[in-house]
Design a protein around this motif. Structure first.
Motif, mmCIF file in Angstrom:
data_model
loop_
_atom_site.group_PDB
_atom_site.id
_atom_site.type_symbol
_atom_site.label_atom_id
_atom_site.label_comp_id
_atom_site.label_asym_id
_atom_site.label_seq_id
_atom_site.Cartn_x
_atom_site.Cartn_y
_atom_site.Cartn_z
ATOM 1 N N LEU A 56 0.898 -1.253 -0.143
ATOM 2 C CA LEU A 56 0.085 -0.069 -0.040
ATOM 3 C C LEU A 56 0.765 1.145 -0.060
ATOM 4 N N PRO A 57 0.406 2.326 -0.573
ATOM 5 C CA PRO A 57 1.174 3.613 -0.661
ATOM 6 C C PRO A 57 1.670 3.938 0.886
ATOM 7 N N ASP A 58 2.722 4.728 1.101
ATOM 8 C CA ASP A 58 2.950 5.141 2.513
ATOM 9 C C ASP A 58 2.293 6.054 3.087
ATOM 10 N N ASP A 59 1.534 6.763 2.220
ATOM 11 C CA ASP A 59 0.416 7.756 2.952
ATOM 12 C C ASP A 59 -0.771 7.258 3.310
ATOM 13 N N VAL A 60 -1.147 5.982 2.889
ATOM 14 C CA VAL A 60 -2.193 5.315 3.369
ATOM 15 C C VAL A 60 -2.477 5.344 4.942
ATOM 16 N N VAL A 61 -1.569 5.360 5.677
ATOM 17 C CA VAL A 61 -1.554 5.377 7.158
ATOM 18 C C VAL A 61 -2.170 6.761 7.575
ATOM 19 N N THR A 62 -1.515 7.986 6.736
ATOM 20 C CA THR A 62 -2.176 9.112 7.393
ATOM 21 C C THR A 62 -3.279 9.543 6.579
ATOM 22 N N GLU A 63 -3.574 9.020 5.587
ATOM 23 C CA GLU A 63 -4.911 9.367 4.830
ATOM 24 C C GLU A 63 -6.209 8.474 5.152
ATOM 25 N N ALA A 64 -5.779 7.314 5.552
ATOM 26 C CA ALA A 64 -7.032 6.496 6.172
ATOM 27 C C ALA A 64 -7.440 7.015 7.474
ATOM 28 N N THR A 65 -8.682 7.577 7.273
ATOM 29 C CA THR A 65 -9.358 8.059 8.674
ATOM 30 C C THR A 65 -10.312 7.518 9.182
ATOM 31 N N THR A 66 -10.855 6.473 8.143
ATOM 32 C CA THR A 66 -11.887 5.277 8.557
ATOM 33 C C THR A 66 -11.660 4.130 7.894
ATOM 34 N N PRO A 67 -12.380 3.307 8.746
ATOM 35 C CA PRO A 67 -12.327 1.915 8.077
ATOM 36 C C PRO A 67 -12.634 1.810 6.519
ATOM 37 N N ARG A 68 -13.800 2.510 6.275
ATOM 38 C CA ARG A 68 -14.132 2.331 4.723
ATOM 39 C C ARG A 68 -13.313 2.876 3.894
ATOM 40 N N PHE A 69 -12.283 3.914 4.261
ATOM 41 C CA PHE A 69 -11.019 4.430 3.388
ATOM 42 C C PHE A 69 -10.171 3.326 3.146
ATOM 43 N N LEU A 70 -9.879 2.830 4.546
ATOM 44 C CA LEU A 70 -8.482 1.762 4.646
ATOM 45 C C LEU A 70 -9.074 0.627 3.748
ATOM 46 N N LEU A 71 -10.365 0.122 3.931
ATOM 47 C CA LEU A 71 -10.816 -0.960 3.122
ATOM 48 C C LEU A 71 -10.863 -0.953 1.526
ATOM 49 N N ASP A 72 -11.173 0.291 1.325
ATOM 50 C CA ASP A 72 -11.166 0.749 -0.144
ATOM 51 C C ASP A 72 -9.739 0.574 -0.684
ATOM 52 N N ARG A 73 -8.729 1.251 -0.001
ATOM 53 C CA ARG A 73 -7.395 0.977 -0.397
ATOM 54 C C ARG A 73 -6.920 -0.122 -0.328
ATOM 55 N N VAL A 74 -7.040 -1.264 0.434
ATOM 56 C CA VAL A 74 -6.670 -2.581 0.764
ATOM 57 C C VAL A 74 -7.216 -3.296 -0.634
ATOM 58 N N ASN A 75 -8.463 -3.383 -0.603
ATOM 59 C CA ASN A 75 -9.173 -3.878 -1.829
ATOM 60 C C ASN A 75 -8.847 -3.624 -3.304
ATOM 61 N N GLU A 76 -8.482 -2.291 -3.207
ATOM 62 C CA GLU A 76 -7.897 -2.057 -4.760
ATOM 63 C C GLU A 76 -6.411 -2.860 -5.078
ATOM 64 N N ALA A 77 -5.622 -2.659 -3.680
ATOM 65 C CA ALA A 77 -4.512 -3.298 -3.785
ATOM 66 C C ALA A 77 -4.512 -4.795 -4.062
ATOM 67 N N LEU A 78 -5.723 -5.549 -3.502
ATOM 68 C CA LEU A 78 -5.772 -6.871 -3.745
ATOM 69 C C LEU A 78 -6.312 -7.232 -5.141
ATOM 70 N N ALA A 79 -7.248 -6.378 -5.681
ATOM 71 C CA ALA A 79 -7.574 -6.537 -6.860
ATOM 72 C C ALA A 79 -6.329 -6.345 -8.010
ATOM 73 N N VAL A 80 -5.626 -5.415 -7.826
ATOM 74 C CA VAL A 80 -4.382 -5.453 -8.638
ATOM 75 C C VAL A 80 -3.236 -6.709 -8.751
ATOM 76 N N ALA A 81 -3.257 -7.139 -7.488
ATOM 77 C CA ALA A 81 -2.129 -8.198 -7.081
ATOM 78 C C ALA A 81 -2.859 -9.227 -7.698
ATOM 79 N N GLU A 82 -4.435 -9.488 -7.809
ATOM 80 C CA GLU A 82 -4.986 -10.597 -8.364
ATOM 81 C C GLU A 82 -4.839 -10.648 -9.974
ATOM 82 N N SER A 83 -4.697 -9.648 -10.499
ATOM 83 C CA SER A 83 -4.788 -9.562 -11.892
ATOM 84 C C SER A 83 -3.684 -9.461 -12.372
ATOM 85 N N ALA A 84 -2.460 -9.321 -11.551
ATOM 86 C CA ALA A 84 -1.105 -9.495 -12.083
ATOM 87 C C ALA A 84 -0.623 -10.837 -12.294
#
Length: 84
Positions: A56-84
């Motif tokens: 995940l990007p380094d700034d995700v910790v400072t930008e993730a203010t809610t569980p929804r935001f963090l889940l969105d970023r995690v699931n985006e990264a998981l989708a990229v990893a699955e398609s690679a």
């Protein structure tokens, strides 16, 4: 990753604040109100990355203010990893 999985990682990585119900509707509740500071999120994000083989990007910790935001970023990264 879903909310149940995220709350499990939060509990295991940083504990649970007394009087906070992580099993409720917390998607849009700020992490600060849930009792989690940036160190707790750093530990949580690190664990998620290790367990799922993602980065995940380094700034995700400072930008993730809610569980929804963090889940969105995690699931985006998981989708990229699955398609690679």
């Amino acid at each position: 990753m879903n909310l149940r999985e995220l709350t499990s990682v939060l509990r295991e990585s940083a504990g649970e604040e007394e009087g906070v119900d992580l099993d409720g509707d917390i998607l849009d509740t700020p992490f600060e109100q849930l009792g989690y500071d940036s160190l707790a999120l750093f530990n949580t994000v690190g664990r998620i990355e290790r367990e799922n083989g993602i980065s995940l990007p380094d700034d995700v910790v400072t930008e993730a203010t809610t569980p929804r935001f963090l889940l969105d970023r995690v699931n985006e990264a998981l989708a990229v990893a699955e398609s690679a």
